[in-house]
Motif scaffolding. Structure first.
Motif, mmCIF file in Angstrom:
data_model
loop_
_atom_site.group_PDB
_atom_site.id
_atom_site.type_symbol
_atom_site.label_atom_id
_atom_site.label_comp_id
_atom_site.label_asym_id
_atom_site.label_seq_id
_atom_site.Cartn_x
_atom_site.Cartn_y
_atom_site.Cartn_z
ATOM 1 N N SER A 151 0.833 -1.207 0.000
ATOM 2 C CA SER A 151 0.000 0.000 0.000
ATOM 3 C C SER A 151 0.864 1.252 0.000
ATOM 4 N N HIS A 186 1.049 4.225 -2.716
ATOM 5 C CA HIS A 186 0.917 5.619 -2.281
ATOM 6 C C HIS A 186 2.047 6.460 -2.885
ATOM 7 N N SER A 237 1.022 -3.461 -7.784
ATOM 8 C CA SER A 237 -0.319 -2.955 -8.070
ATOM 9 C C SER A 237 -1.038 -3.635 -9.235
#
Length: 188
Positions: free
Chosen positions: A53, A57, A80
Motif C-alpha cells: 500500500s 501511495h 499494483s
C-alpha cells in the motif's frame, strides 16, 4: 493502553528517528531518485501487505502530484497489477513476482525502492538482485538494521524500531519527505 499512550509511543519512535543515522540516508536517496527521474529513467517501487500500500501511495504521489504542478514521473508500483501478481505467483513463484517485473522494466541508471518493515521480504531481495544486475540503484526502506535487504541496498533507510506499526508510521513521514523533495527538485 489508551490512545494517549499509543500516541506517546509513536512520538518516541519519531523522536528516536530524528537522531538515527539510517534516516539521514533520505538525502542520498532523494538525489538518486531525482537524478533518474529527471532523465525519465524508472523508479520501481515494491513491498508486501502494508508496504505494498505504501508503494502504491508513493507511486500515486510521483505519477500524479504531491504538492506542485509538474509533469508526470516515470514511477511504477510492482505490487499494483493483480493480473501479473496472481499469474506469476500461481504459475511460478511469489518469491520472484517482483524480480520478474524488475526484469521487464529495468533500465541502467534507474532506481528501485523496496519497502519491508523486517527487511526480510524475499521477493524484494530478489528484485534487488535483478535490479543490480541491470545497473539500477537499490534503496531499502526498512526497520532497524535492514534485515536481509541491508546487503542488497545501495542506500538503506532504516527506522530505529522493530515494531511493524511504528516503523510504518515513520515510513509514511519519510516517504512523504522524499516525494516532496524529489518533486521540488524536478519542478524547479
Amino acid at each position: 493502553m489508551d490512545v494517549l499512550e499509543y500516541l506517546a509511543r509513536s512520538e518516541e519512535v519519531l523522536a528516536a528517528s530524528r537522531n538515527y543515522a539510517g534516516v539521514r540516508n533520505c538525502e542520498p536517496a532523494i538525489e538518486t531518485i531525482a537524478a533518474a527521474l529527471a532523465v525519465d529513467l524508472p523508479l520501481l517501487v515494491c513491498g508486501n501487505g502494508g508496504s505494498a500500500s505504501d508503494a502504491m501511495h508513493i507511486t500515486g504521489e510521483l505519477v500524479g502530484r504531491f504538492l506542485k504542478e509538474r509533469r508526470a514521473l516515470n514511477c511504477i508500483c510492482l505490487s499494483s497489477n493483480p493480473s501479473v501478481l496472481t499469474a506469476w505467483s500461481n504459475d511460478y513463484s511469489y518469491e520472484t513476482v517482483f524480480s520478474r517485473q524488475t526484469e521487464a522494466y529495468a533500465k541502467r541508471g534507474g532506481v528501485i525502492l523496496g519497502i519491508s518493515t523486517s527487511g526480510n521480504s524475499g521477493n524484494v531481495v530478489e528484485a534487488f538482485k535483478v535490479a543490480r544486475a541491470h545497473g539500477m540503484t537499490t534503496i531499502g526502506l526498512t526497520g532497524e538494521g535492514g534485515g536481509k535487504m541491508a546487503e542488497w541496498s545501495d542506500i538503506l533507510i532504516d527506522v530505529p524500531s522493530r515494531s511493524t506499526p511504528f516503523i510504518q508510521q515513520v515510513h509514511i513521514c519519510l516517504y512523504h519527505y522524499i516525494c516532496e523533495m524529489v518533486e521540488a527538485k524536478l519542478a524547479a
